[in-house]
Structure formats: structure tokens, C-alpha cells
Design a protein around this motif. Structure first.
Motif, PDB file in Angstrom:
ATOM      1  N   GLN A 261       0.956  -1.272   0.149  1.00  0.00           N
ATOM      2  CA  GLN A 261      -0.067  -0.047   0.150  1.00  0.00           C
ATOM      3  C   GLN A 261       0.694   1.231   0.001  1.00  0.00           C
ATOM      4  N   HIS A 262       1.878   1.270   1.091  1.00  0.00           N
ATOM      5  CA  HIS A 262       2.733   2.591   0.974  1.00  0.00           C
ATOM      6  C   HIS A 262       3.585   2.699  -0.200  1.00  0.00           C
ATOM      7  N   LEU A 263       4.291   1.407  -0.682  1.00  0.00           N
ATOM      8  CA  LEU A 263       5.282   1.712  -1.651  1.00  0.00           C
ATOM      9  C   LEU A 263       4.595   2.245  -2.789  1.00  0.00           C
ATOM     10  N   THR A 264       3.485   1.545  -2.954  1.00  0.00           N
ATOM     11  CA  THR A 264       2.454   1.778  -4.309  1.00  0.00           C
ATOM     12  C   THR A 264       2.078   3.303  -4.242  1.00  0.00           C
ATOM     13  N   ARG A 265       1.782   3.809  -3.139  1.00  0.00           N
ATOM     14  CA  ARG A 265       1.505   5.127  -3.041  1.00  0.00           C
ATOM     15  C   ARG A 265       2.872   6.282  -3.307  1.00  0.00           C
ATOM     16  N   TYR A 266       3.956   5.679  -2.932  1.00  0.00           N
ATOM     17  CA  TYR A 266       5.183   6.358  -3.148  1.00  0.00           C
ATOM     18  C   TYR A 266       5.380   6.502  -4.594  1.00  0.00           C
ATOM     19  N   LEU A 267       5.170   5.477  -5.243  1.00  0.00           N
ATOM     20  CA  LEU A 267       5.241   5.503  -7.022  1.00  0.00           C
ATOM     21  C   LEU A 267       4.257   6.455  -7.391  1.00  0.00           C
ATOM     22  N   THR A 268       2.949   6.474  -6.959  1.00  0.00           N
ATOM     23  CA  THR A 268       1.996   7.359  -7.506  1.00  0.00           C
ATOM     24  C   THR A 268       2.527   8.984  -7.197  1.00  0.00           C
ATOM     25  N   LEU A 269       3.291   9.003  -6.183  1.00  0.00           N
ATOM     26  CA  LEU A 269       3.784  10.421  -5.924  1.00  0.00           C
ATOM     27  C   LEU A 269       5.095  10.886  -6.629  1.00  0.00           C
ATOM     28  N   ASN A 270       5.910   9.695  -7.143  1.00  0.00           N
ATOM     29  CA  ASN A 270       7.055   9.850  -7.493  1.00  0.00           C
ATOM     30  C   ASN A 270       7.506   8.486  -8.369  1.00  0.00           C
ATOM     31  N   GLU A 271       6.984   8.680  -9.602  1.00  0.00           N
ATOM     32  CA  GLU A 271       7.170   7.651 -10.930  1.00  0.00           C
ATOM     33  C   GLU A 271       8.451   7.602 -11.331  1.00  0.00           C
ATOM     34  N   THR A 272       9.314   8.502 -11.360  1.00  0.00           N
ATOM     35  CA  THR A 272      10.479   8.489 -11.896  1.00  0.00           C
ATOM     36  C   THR A 272      11.559   8.862 -11.126  1.00  0.00           C
ATOM     37  N   GLY A 273      11.520   8.988  -9.701  1.00  0.00           N
ATOM     38  CA  GLY A 273      12.748   9.046  -9.035  1.00  0.00           C
ATOM     39  C   GLY A 273      13.971   7.939  -8.843  1.00  0.00           C
ATOM     40  N   PRO A 274      14.622   8.327  -8.223  1.00  0.00           N
ATOM     41  CA  PRO A 274      15.950   7.377  -8.518  1.00  0.00           C
ATOM     42  C   PRO A 274      15.591   5.977  -7.717  1.00  0.00           C
ATOM     43  N   TYR A 275      14.652   6.128  -6.812  1.00  0.00           N
ATOM     44  CA  TYR A 275      14.290   4.708  -6.166  1.00  0.00           C
ATOM     45  C   TYR A 275      13.183   4.013  -6.734  1.00  0.00           C
ATOM     46  N   ALA A 276      12.609   4.698  -7.838  1.00  0.00           N
ATOM     47  CA  ALA A 276      11.202   4.128  -8.523  1.00  0.00           C
ATOM     48  C   ALA A 276      11.489   2.741  -8.847  1.00  0.00           C
ATOM     49  N   ASP A 277      12.528   2.434  -9.664  1.00  0.00           N
ATOM     50  CA  ASP A 277      12.699   0.960 -10.118  1.00  0.00           C
ATOM     51  C   ASP A 277      13.062  -0.233  -9.163  1.00  0.00           C
ATOM     52  N   ASP A 278      13.641   0.116  -7.958  1.00  0.00           N
ATOM     53  CA  ASP A 278      13.892  -0.759  -7.038  1.00  0.00           C
ATOM     54  C   ASP A 278      12.542  -1.049  -6.269  1.00  0.00           C
ATOM     55  N   VAL A 279      11.861   0.100  -5.970  1.00  0.00           N
ATOM     56  CA  VAL A 279      10.532   0.096  -5.360  1.00  0.00           C
ATOM     57  C   VAL A 279       9.431  -1.031  -6.252  1.00  0.00           C
ATOM     58  N   ARG A 280       9.514  -0.622  -7.520  1.00  0.00           N
ATOM     59  CA  ARG A 280       8.588  -1.409  -8.353  1.00  0.00           C
ATOM     60  C   ARG A 280       9.091  -2.925  -8.362  1.00  0.00           C
ATOM     61  N   GLY A 281      10.282  -3.226  -8.511  1.00  0.00           N
ATOM     62  CA  GLY A 281      10.876  -4.667  -8.175  1.00  0.00           C
ATOM     63  C   GLY A 281      10.276  -5.164  -7.067  1.00  0.00           C
ATOM     64  N   LEU A 282      10.468  -4.311  -5.889  1.00  0.00           N
ATOM     65  CA  LEU A 282      10.087  -4.879  -4.540  1.00  0.00           C
ATOM     66  C   LEU A 282       8.497  -4.949  -4.597  1.00  0.00           C
ATOM     67  N   VAL A 283       7.784  -4.247  -5.046  1.00  0.00           N
ATOM     68  CA  VAL A 283       6.200  -4.345  -4.927  1.00  0.00           C
ATOM     69  C   VAL A 283       6.151  -5.740  -5.918  1.00  0.00           C
ATOM     70  N   ARG A 284       6.445  -6.015  -6.838  1.00  0.00           N
ATOM     71  CA  ARG A 284       6.410  -7.231  -7.411  1.00  0.00           C
ATOM     72  C   ARG A 284       6.544  -8.606  -6.750  1.00  0.00           C
ATOM     73  N   GLN A 285       7.727  -8.518  -6.018  1.00  0.00           N
ATOM     74  CA  GLN A 285       8.044  -9.449  -5.255  1.00  0.00           C
ATOM     75  C   GLN A 285       7.089  -9.535  -3.895  1.00  0.00           C
ATOM     76  N   LEU A 286       6.555  -8.572  -3.510  1.00  0.00           N
ATOM     77  CA  LEU A 286       5.723  -8.594  -2.333  1.00  0.00           C
ATOM     78  C   LEU A 286       4.332  -9.253  -2.926  1.00  0.00           C
ATOM     79  N   GLU A 287       3.942  -8.716  -3.992  1.00  0.00           N
ATOM     80  CA  GLU A 287       2.555  -8.963  -4.558  1.00  0.00           C
ATOM     81  C   GLU A 287       2.681 -10.732  -4.762  1.00  0.00           C
ATOM     82  N   GLY A 288       3.911 -11.095  -5.404  1.00  0.00           N
ATOM     83  CA  GLY A 288       3.890 -12.408  -5.700  1.00  0.00           C
ATOM     84  C   GLY A 288       3.985 -13.429  -4.338  1.00  0.00           C
TER      85      GLY A 288
END
Length: 291
Positions: A261-288
């Protein structure tokens, strides 16, 4: 040994204090010459409307009408900073320091621009010259401490910021900045005390709460970190750093749904920041892991 996915490893994010210009807004320094005054007021209206480039044009015209007005030059340089025209701003601030070497404000503003350009050595010199003009100039002390820390001169930074504390003992900004340096020096208990002091002096300070939470995490004080971040979220629900830190903390606690929930909210607020790709990967891992 198999390495863990990089996405699972982002660190908590502390909030670095922002550098401070002495006169970031031009409103306080409108010149008195007739034509220039009218142009400056129109320029301020453009600033208020969000038209920074239009304000630049009007200030440039005002300077043509009153080319020796140092306050007007300073205002134009501040607008150039807002427009991202750092080289032009730096040139003007240099001219103002030559005309008023005893005034700490243009030296501080020059150092501010040099910090924005990543020229830390030059910025340190400018802030020191501001402090030669006025050893108790708070903005110059805070900025010097910050740039010294960026240059990894953390012991010097602490000395500078403790001097700032003598000037402004009730300042939350000073307490927060001192806490950041204590973190760099691995004096985590001292950092906790400084961040808590900053919050006591400014109960709405979200930046200090982020920093306190990161320090609690480094000390394995997870419950306290969570409580502080939850307070920060209430104060500023759209703060991307708060959501990032909450997401990472929940992930470390294996609370996957809350982390997502919070990492997705982070990506909504900052889609292109330096942490975005790592966060997307973590969200996919958590969803799995939740399936």
C-alpha cells in the motif's frame, strides 16, 4: 551464496535539510526609482501567478531603467535561481558581493547557488565570507554546516552547527541539521536526541520525524520508528519519503499488504525518482509472496 534481489534492499531515506537563501523571494526588496518600481511590481505579480520567465523579462527591463539598484539586481538573481538559470544568478550575486563585500546576504546567496551547482568547495568559501561579514548569520551557518557535511567534513560541520545553535537555540532547523550530522558520525543516540528536540520545537516538522524514524531503525527500535512515521503521515499524507519509509519498514516486518500500500502510494507520488525502479521490483516481489 545466492544474492538477494536488489529491490529488497533499499535503505530508509533520511530527509536532508534544504539549503537556505538569504532572500529567496523578491517581494521585500522592491526598488524606489519610478519606472523600475512599476516594472518590479508587475514582475512580482508574474511571480505570484507562477510565470517565472515573464517575471525575469520584467525584472531585466527594470534593471535597464535602474542599472545600479543592488536590491533589484539581487531580486533578479533570486528569480533566475527559481528559473534554473544558475550561471546568470551566480554572475549577478558576484557583482553584488563586489559592491557590498561587508553584507553577508549576497555572499550567502552566492554560496546557495554554488551548492545548487554541486560546487561545494566554492560554496564553503562563500559561506565563510558571509560569516566574516557577520559571524552570527544563521543562514550562512546552517548552509556552511550542510555543505561541510556533503563534503564529508562531518566534524567541521558539527562545530559549525553547534555555533548556529548558540545563535538560535530555539531553532528546529538547527536541531534537525545537528541530528543529521550526528547520524553521519554514527552517534545515533545523540541524533535521536537532536531530532526529538527539533520535533519539540516544531511539532509539525515532518522532515525531523522522517530522520528520527530512520535513526530508530538503525538502532533496531522498530516500534518507535513505526509510531513516528505514522505521526508524519497524519501531518503530511502526500509526503513521498514518509510513504517510502513506511513501505520499507512494513516490508522488513513482513507486513506485506501494508508495505505494498505505502510503496504503491510512493510510486504514485514519484514515478521517476532514483528509487522508483527498485521499489517497483520490491512491490512485484511482495505481490508474488501474497498470492
Amino acid at each position: 551464496m545466492k544474492k538477494k534481489p536488489r529491490a529488497a534492499q533499499p535503505a530508509p531515506r533520511a530527509s536532508q535539510p534544504a539549503p537556505r537563501a538569504s532572500q529567496p523571494a523578491p517581494r521585500a526588496s522592491i526598488p524606489t526609482a519610478g519606472g523600475a518600481e512599476d516594472l518590479a511590481r508587475r514582475a512580482q505579480s508574474r511571480v505570484d501567478a507562477g510565470d517565472v520567465e515573464g517575471a525575469c523579462v520584467l525584472y531585466e527591463q527594470a534593471i535597464e531603467a535602474s542599472p545600479r539598484d543592488l536590491k533589484l539586481l539581487n531580486n533578479l538573481a533570486c528569480i533566475y535561481v527559481r528559473a534554473g538559470r544558475l550561471r546568470e544568478a551566480e554572475a549577478i550575486f558576484r557583482d553584488v558581493t563586489r559592491a557590498q563585500p561587508e553584507n553577508p546576504s549576497p555572499w550567502n546567496n552566492l554560496g546557495f547557488v554554488q551548492m545548487q551547482k554541486g560546487e561545494n568547495g566554492k560554496a564553503i568559501r562563500s559561506f565563510r565570507l558571509a560569516l566574516r561579514a557577520n559571524p552570527r548569520d544563521l543562514e550562512a551557518l546552517l548552509n556552511l554546516g550542510m555543505v561541510q557535511s556533503l563534503a564529508r567534513r562531518h566534524t567541521q560541520a558539527l562545530e559549525t552547527l553547534l555555533a548556529a545553535k548558540q545563535v538560535a537555540p530555539e531553532s528546529a532547523d538547527v536541531a534537525n541539521s545537528i541530528g543529521c550530522v550526528y547520524r553521519h558520525l554514527d552517534r545515533l543516540d545523540d541524533a535521536v536526541e537532536s531530532f526529538r528536540l527539533a520535533i519539540a520545537k516544531n511539532p509539525l516538522d515532518v522532515e525531523a520525524r522522517n530522520n528520527l524514524a530512520c535513526t530508530y531503525r538503525a538502532l533496531d527500535r522498530t516500534d518507535e520508528a513505526l509510531a513516528v512515521l505514522e505521526e508524519a503521515e497524519v501531518l503530511d499524507p502526500a509526503n513521498e519519503v514518509v510513504h517510502y519509509n513506511l513501505g520499507m519498514l512494513y516490508a522488513s516486518m513482513r507486513h506485506r499488504r501494508e508495505a505494498i500500500q505505502h510503496l504503491t502510494r510512493y510510486l504514485t507520488l514519484n514515478e521517476t525518482g532514483p528509487y522508483a525502479d527498485d521499489v517497483r521490483g520490491l512491490v512485484r516481489q511482495l505481490e508474488g509472496a501474497t498470492r
